[in-house]
Scaffold this motif. Structure first.
Motif, PDB file in Angstrom:
ATOM      1  N   PHE A 382      -3.392   8.148   0.271  1.00 45.70           N
ATOM      2  CA  PHE A 382      -4.525   7.220   0.235  1.00 45.70           C
ATOM      3  C   PHE A 382      -5.429   7.521  -0.958  1.00 45.70           C
ATOM      4  O   PHE A 382      -5.859   6.613  -1.665  1.00 45.70           O
ATOM      5  N   GLU A 383      -5.676   8.817  -1.172  1.00 48.82           N
ATOM      6  CA  GLU A 383      -6.540   9.207  -2.286  1.00 48.82           C
ATOM      7  C   GLU A 383      -5.868   8.856  -3.614  1.00 48.82           C
ATOM      8  O   GLU A 383      -6.503   8.363  -4.534  1.00 48.82           O
ATOM      9  N   ALA A 386      -6.016   5.070  -4.159  1.00 50.23           N
ATOM     10  CA  ALA A 386      -7.350   4.582  -4.508  1.00 50.23           C
ATOM     11  C   ALA A 386      -7.562   4.714  -6.017  1.00 50.23           C
ATOM     12  O   ALA A 386      -8.059   3.783  -6.669  1.00 50.23           O
ATOM     13  N   GLU A 387      -7.157   5.870  -6.582  1.00 46.32           N
ATOM     14  CA  GLU A 387      -7.309   6.075  -8.028  1.00 46.32           C
ATOM     15  C   GLU A 387      -6.343   5.190  -8.810  1.00 46.32           C
ATOM     16  O   GLU A 387      -6.691   4.642  -9.856  1.00 46.32           O
TER      17      GLU A 387
END
Lengths: 426, 284, 272
Positions: A382-383, A386-387
């Motif tokens: 997820f992280e 997002a980026e």
């Protein structure tokens, strides 16, 4: 007038009060549970038309299993994961739920899902009935943690009517979707006109991931300890698309929330989308929609994919385990029914059945399985995404150069890796 | 003494819900901010003191979200107050059909956010939406959700449409409460309509205006649904507001402790702004 | 006179602007899917009830009647409880000469500033401890801690003339009876306003039913409507038709009570 309002008011108050008492009585009286049956809950993210097929499968399962009652709850993608997670906090996870293959690492690491090897051994599900690239997404430390229900690689939908009108045809005069990068550019040029677009980026995340992988791009090094999102290959892939937007003006700048709307209106020639759009796209009756493989824009074939995996909660009671496994098996065995919703069954044997071969659009998606690629198997997906999203958005909308955007994202992801290591590894 | 006790007895039923569902969650929520708790980590939550507050100060996305939220508040609150005041004054001035008009402005408030979000996403769609469909006749195309500035404006427009009802009826009620004699006296003194508005309406409406301002500010700082559904925080994170960032941190990345720490900061910001407002108003 | 005409014209223009999106929802719900997609005019070219038929005909898949009943039940129960406990508390604070009434009121009001998301996980854990999850109590009880209502009613009760209650006290009237026979009847408009706002809030609440309820036969309309859309797919026709249906009860309530409501706010003591 005010008299009428007065009586209307009285009437409504009485009616509301009556309804209130009635519903209260219904609530108290109803809702008994048949205690002879084992009740299990199945949660999934099959909102929209997918859910109708899932409901149909649950219905027939309940009919054929007199001692089990399954209740299904569906939510959309985002809320589903929030809810599963909060439920896990309270020890109220559903017995059976669905996790996307690329998010499984996180669930396994958190210990929320059960390994299924003991159950598979005793059942007629054969592991070699799955393609190796699909199977490896559910294996952790040589243990299987989920049963892939389907595989949904991205494919290319094209408006055959529009292609034929623009002269993108084979020798029989039928629409000929592009397969190579030259043909793709050619199609873009021929399809561009004032009243329609040749191609729009729909879900930029999976569109760009596919292009990057076609250019040989990798997101991480071998052991996922360093992010390589700003590698030359990835930059080249992003620059390629950015040039198509700004220099050649063949693709519109992505600035929309639901970009596929244009395709449904018949104003767009080609889009890269997943099989979940089959029903929605195919039901247009004023033009013909067909599916083909994603053209090879870069240096090799690749297309983004994902799977829905059926998982069982880790702390399930023995009594419910049998019922949960029965449901899991049933869903997997009957994945042909699921394929009606547009998905490609994960099991080879199901794909070889006559029933599946009759689904021509789904077959086109299935043809791509061998070079289908999943998102990287990291716990912090997820992280990462997002980026990733932010970086490609910045580059595609011209806010930053591809190099700058990817460098920025890489730096942030490397920080996440560090944080993740410090917190998650004991 | 018995009288006092009876008074507290009146409050007691409220306390039965206030303590378990307001005080306790608040207390737990706040203390979570001091713990590093990542839900999906096998490592137990541990006390880290103010470390996560420091983390927020060093988090560029936190500042970006704070900036987006402040920008929204800065534009949306004054616009809401001015627009609702304009509508209320207009409604007050007309005597016939007032209740019909009033209902129209309150109507949007009753539609739930799922439907509102879908509707606006459709209207705002740059290439195929309703707005640009009509604007095409004038030869204009606007990237409603495509450019940071426009996206923020779209969200403000949506919020104005959706939320104007409540402040309007509050201000309208305030206007109705101003005795007619004041205006007549002002007329006798030869004050023109602008003069009457400045010297009679505004001062007498001040309590209602302050109430609207305070409640709008509190609500605006907590904006979430509109941006979450319509723009999903984009483009370029320009509409990714604080609540959105907190939501993603807590429920998508499962970093409960950090999410709680940022909520605490948001709470502090709201309290400080409300207090400043309170003292500014009190002075006069 | 000319001036007034002009104002009415301006209000009319504004009202039309505000009404258009609403009309778009309602009118579009009578269009076919194909017509929705290729928007050409506000009015449907071919009026169709097909969206509503689809919505109501498939009870198992879209139990919209159940959702509506649930939403109604939860919202009205919440409203009822809020009206009772808030009016009691506000009365205690406003009329009983308590030493700390101002402080207590300030504390209550301060809780209005707490962002809702802060409380979500703690509330979930608490409800779980109580064993209330996936029951009606989880939706109905937490939002009854409504400080706004106390604030509103407090202002109202403060205005009740002292002599009314003194006269009642001479007749040997108890506090509870004064509350019931004097304070409440005098504050009907405020109660109506509060009731409507609480009802609307509960009727449109999305997050708490989503997180606190599991069983699909206990869900509410907003959560149910959300299942028509997935992250990459939206069924406009069904969503707009259901949206229209979900708006009607709220609208009816407002139209009927709107006179009391405006009075309620007018007298709510926002003046000073």
């Amino acid at each position: 007038m005010s008299r009428i309002i007065y009586w209307l008011k009285q009437f409504v108050i009485c009616a509301l009060l009556g309804l209130f008492i009635l519903t209260l009585l219904m609530r108290v009286g109803g809702g008994f549970i048949d205690s002879n049956k084992v009740h299990i809950r199945w949660w999934n993210m099959f909102a929209g038309p997918d859910g109708q097929h899932a409901l149909g499968m649950v219905r027939s399962f309940n009919q054929s299993h007199s001692n089990i009652h399954v209740s299904m709850q569906r939510m959309d993608f985002n809320t589903f994961y929030s809810k599963v997670f909060v439920a896990g906090l309270g020890g109220r996870s559903p017995e059976v739920f669905v996790v996307h293959a690329d998010l499984l690492p996180r669930f396994v690491e958190a210990g929320l899902v059960r390994s299924l090897d003991d159950l598979i051994d005793q059942s007629d599900i054969e592991l070699n009935d799955f393609n190796s690239n699909v199977l490896e997404t559910v294996i952790f430390d040589k243990k299987v943690f989920g049963i892939p229900l389907d595989i949904h690689p991205m494919g290319m939908y094209y408006n055959a009517t529009l292609l034929e009108k623009s002269g993108i045809i084979d020798e029989f005069g039928k629409a000929k979707p592009p397969e190579t990068s030259e043909e793709f550019i050619d199609a873009l040029q021929k399809l561009s006109s004032d009243d329609h677009r040749a191609f729009v980026l729909t879900w930029a995340r999976i569109n760009m991931y596919t292009v990057m992988r076609q250019f040989n791009g990798e997101m991480f090094n071998e052991d996922f300890s360093i992010c390589t999102l700003n590698s030359d290959e990835n930059i080249r892939a992003l620059e390629y698309i950015v040039e198509l937007i700004y220099e050649h003006k063949l693709i519109p700048k992505p600035q929309n929330i639901d970009p596929y709307t244009g395709f449904k209106q018949g104003k767009v020639g080609m889009v890269f989308e997943g099989p979940w759009m089959i029903h929605d796209f195919m039901k247009q009756n004023n033009f013909k929609v067909k599916v083909s493989k994603i053209p090879m824009i870069g240096e090799q074939h690749a297309t983004w994919t994902n799977s829905h995996c059926i998982v069982i909660r880790s702390d399930i009671s023995d009594k419910k385990l049998d019922a949960a496994w029965a449901l899991t098996e049933y869903l997997s065995n009957n994945s042909l029914q699921w394929a009606n919703g547009g998905q490609v069954p994960a099991r080879k044997s199901v794909r070889e059945s006559e029933g599946f071969k009759a689904m021509s659009a789904q077959m086109k998606f299935a043809e791509q399985i061998d070079h289908a690629v999943y998102f990287p198997r990291v716990q912090f997906l997820f992280e990462f995404l997002a980026e990733f999203d932010l970086a490609i958005e910045r580059a595609l909308t011209g806010k930053m150069s591809p190099t700058e955007a990817l460098n920025h994202a890489t730096e942030r992801i490397n920080e996440t890796i560090k944080r993740h290591k410090s917190i998650y590894i004991k | 003494m018995r009288r006092r006790l009876a008074g507290y007895l009146f409050i007691l039923p409220y306390l039965f819900v206030f303590i378990p569902f307001v005080v306790l969650p608040l207390f737990i929520g706040m203390s979570l901010g001091f713990f590093q708790w990542e839900m999906l980590s096998p490592v137990e939550p541990r006390f880290v003191g103010l470390q996560q507050i420091r983390l927020a100060f060093n988090d560029p996305y936190f500042w970006n979200a704070l900036k987006a939220t402040s920008l929204f508040v800065l534009f949306c609150v004054p616009m809401t107050v001015i627009l609702s005041l304009t509508i209320a004054l207009g409604l007050h001035a007309i005597k016939q059909r007032q209740s019909i008009y009033r209902s129209i402005f309150v109507l949007p408030m009753m539609v739930n956010i799922t439907v509102v979000g879908l509707l606006w996403r459709w209207m705002l769609n740059t290439d195929f939406g309703v707005f640009n469909g009509y604007l095409k006749y004038f030869g204009i195309q606007i990237p409603w959700t495509g450019e940071p500035g426009w996206a923020m404006l779209s969200i403000i427009m949506l919020t104005l449409w959706w939320g104007i009802g409540a402040p309007t009826i509050i201000l309208l009620a305030g206007l109705k409460h101003i005795p007619k004699q004041y205006y007549e006296a002002a007329k006798v003194d030869g004050a023109n309509s602008v003069r009457r508005f400045v010297s009679v309406t505004l001062p007498l409406l001040k309590p209602s205006l302050v109430f609207v301002l305070v409640t709008q500010l509190i609500a605006s700082f907590q904006i979430f649904g509109q941006t979450f559904i319509v723009t999903k925080g984009g483009p370029n994170n320009s509409t990714r507001v604080l609540m959105h960032h907190i939501y993603e941190t807590s429920f998508v990345q499962y970093r409960i402790g950090y999410g709680a720490a940022m909520s605490m900061l948001l709470f502090l910001v709201i309290v400080v702004i409300t207090l400043i407002q309170y003292f500014l108003v009190k002075e006069r | 006179m000319k001036y007034r005409r002009f104002i009415e014209f301006m209000v009319l223009v504004l009202a039309i602007i505000f009404l258009l999106p609403m009309l778009l929802i309602v009118l579009t719900s009578f269009k076919s899917e194909a017509e929705i997609l290729n928007f050409s005019s506000l009015l449907p070219k071919n009026w169709t009830l097909s969206n509503y038929v689809r919505l109501f005909s498939n009870h198992e898949e879209i139990p919209i009647a159940v959702w509506t009943i649930n939403s109604f039940l939860y919202a009205s129960t919440t409203t009822l409880i809020v009206l009772i406990i808030d009016s009691l508390a506000a009365y205690g604070l406003a009329r009983m000469n308590l030493r700390f009434s101002k402080t207590i009121l300030a504390i209550f009001i301060a809780t209005m500033m707490v962002p809702a998301q802060v409380q979500l996980i703690p509330t979930y854990l608490i409800l779980n401890k109580f064993g209330w999850l996936d029951t009606m109590l989880a939706i109905v009880i937490p939002p009854t801690a409504n400080a706004f209502g106390i604030f509103l009613l407090y202002q109202f009760f403060k205005k009740i003339p002292k002599d009314l209650e003194e006269a009642a006290a001479l007749d040997g009237c108890s506090r509870l009876r004064m509350f019931w026979h004097i304070a409440l009847p005098l504050s009907k408009p405020a109660l109506a306003t509060l009731g409507l706002l609480v009802f609307l809030g509960s009727w449109n609440d999305f997050l708490s039913p989503l997180v606190f309820l599991d069983s699909s036969d206990r869900l509410t309309l907003p959560v149910g409507i959300a299942t028509f859309q997935s992250s990459y797919y939206s069924e406009y026709s069904l969503t707009l038709a259901a949206g229209t249906i979900a708006t009607v009860p709220a609208l009816l309530a407002f139209l009927i009570f709107q006179k009391s409501i405006i009075e309620g706010i007018a007298h709510s003591g926002l003046k000073d």
